[in-house]
Design an enzyme around this catalytic site. Structure first.
Site, PDB file in Angstrom:
ATOM      1  N   LYS A  33       0.807  -1.223   0.000  1.00  0.00           N
ATOM      2  CA  LYS A  33       0.000   0.000   0.000  1.00  0.00           C
ATOM      3  C   LYS A  33       0.842   1.276   0.000  1.00  0.00           C
ATOM      4  CE  LYS A  33      -4.458  -1.215   0.258  1.00  0.00           C
ATOM      5  NZ  LYS A  33      -5.508  -0.687  -0.643  1.00  0.00           N
ATOM      6  N   SER A  76       1.063  -9.811  -0.160  1.00  0.00           N
ATOM      7  CA  SER A  76       0.788  -8.375  -0.208  1.00  0.00           C
ATOM      8  C   SER A  76       1.168  -7.618   1.050  1.00  0.00           C
ATOM      9  CB  SER A  76      -0.695  -8.138  -0.513  1.00  0.00           C
ATOM     10  OG  SER A  76      -1.511  -8.785   0.443  1.00  0.00           O
TER      11      SER A  76
END
Length: 349
Positions: free
Chosen positions: A74, A328
């Site tokens: 992110k 992720s």
């Protein structure tokens, strides 16, 4: 008759693809890479012998975004987006909604650029993510029981107080930032066959799919979500945006009930399939990644491994293929790790 139907469907698919205009281009992603790599890391791509030999009979590589700044991919999208803001937009301060990883990306970026940041997180967001976000200097506001409620409050607060919104996924600059992972994968494994990506609102898979398909349209891209919350998968199947949520999930980072207006069309046109995994399969993947690959992974980051271990993807895309499973993020509470391990230790006993 069947041949006629097949021909008509093919013509329809071609017509649909011809009408689709991706708002994110490969040039946007290349520009984002130049911006992000001034600060961010090129994360490792390492082969997992456990997943390759014991699970799939393919060459499985883990793209370790849990080793990115803030412990998650992110950071890429947040850093790219905020760097594209005007001076006036930065001066107003930024606001974001997040289950935790986007929050940290926004918070660290704002700290590096000297910008005030407010992050709205749902009640029950992992404590480690709350503490890390505050530690980077952002003001944390807890609101709502889930991401969607926090996101709605964030939009209302932005209007009331004039903050600049940094959306977690439905934004072209954010999508371009996440797409830089695709460029790195191509640099590290240019002949990759299959890429498996966790999916929440769709920013990550939209960016990666744009990058990979720009290079080689034959790369097979798979999105993975939890059975409990999977708005993108439900929308993908319905051919329109719908919501789906029926409880909580270990993959809190992807707990988005409704996909984005920008991300859904990109996903629909560029992603080859969407699959679902159970909570038990997510927990097993988290445990195996820790035990067998020595990788600390949060629930969302374990989704691709869960799909591989549960054989949710047709073997023709996996066996004897070069496969990348995206990890992720690794921002998981120690209590969650402890409880998960205790669960499997109890089963063994």
């Amino acid at each position: 008759m069947n041949l006629e139907v097949d021909v008509l469907m093919s013509v329809k698919d071609i017509h649909s693809s011809a009408k689709f205009q991706n708002p994110v281009t490969i040039r946007d992603i290349e520009e984002a890479a130049h911006i992000i790599h001034q600060v961010g890391r090129v994360t490792p791509l390492l082969q997992s012998m456990f997943l390759s030999r014991n699970v799939t009979a393919g060459e499985v590589y883990l793209k370790l975004e849990n080793m990115q700044l803030t412990g998650s991919f992110k950071f890429r999208g947040a850093f790219n987006k905020i760097n594209h803001l005007t001076a006036a937009e930065k001066a107003r301060g930024v606001i974001a909604a997040s289950a935790g990883n986007h929050a940290q990306g926004v918070a660290l970026t704002s700290q590096l650029l000297g910008i005030d940041a407010i992050v709205v997180m749902p009640h029950g967001a992992p404590l480690a993510k709350q503490q890390a976000t505050a530690g980077y200097g952002a003001k944390v506001v807890l609101y709502g029981d889930n991401f969607d409620e926090a996101h709605q409050f964030m939009e209302e607060e932005a209007i009331r107080k004039g903050y600049t919104v940094v959306d977690p996924y439905d934004d072209v600059d954010v999508i371009a930032g996440q797409g830089t992972i695709g460029l790195e994968i191509l640099d590290q494994l240019w002949d990759v066959d299959t890429v498996i990506v966790p999916v929440g609102g769709g920013g990550l898979i939209s960016g990666i799919a744009t990058a990979l398909k720009s290079f080689n349209p034959q790369i097979h891209i798979v999105g993975v979500q939890s059975e409990n919350i999977h708005g993108m998968t439900a929308s993908y199947a319905a051919d329109r945006i719908i919501s789906f949520s029926q409880g909580k999930t270990l993959a809190d980072g992807t707990a988005v009930a409704t996909p984005g207006q920008i991300t859904f069309p990109i996903t629909e046109h560029l992603v080859d399939e969407m699959v679902l995994v159970s909570e038990e399969e997510i927990a097993t993947a988290m445990k195996d990644l820790l035990q067998r690959t020595k990788t600390v992974v949060e629930g969302a980051g374990a989704l691709p491994t869960a799909a591989l271990e549960a054989h949710k993807i047709d073997s023709k895309w996996i066996k004897n293929k070069k496969v990348v499973a995206l990890v992720s993020g690794g921002n998981v509470d120690l209590e969650c790790v402890s409880q998960n391990l205790e669960h499997f230790v109890t089963l063994v006993k």
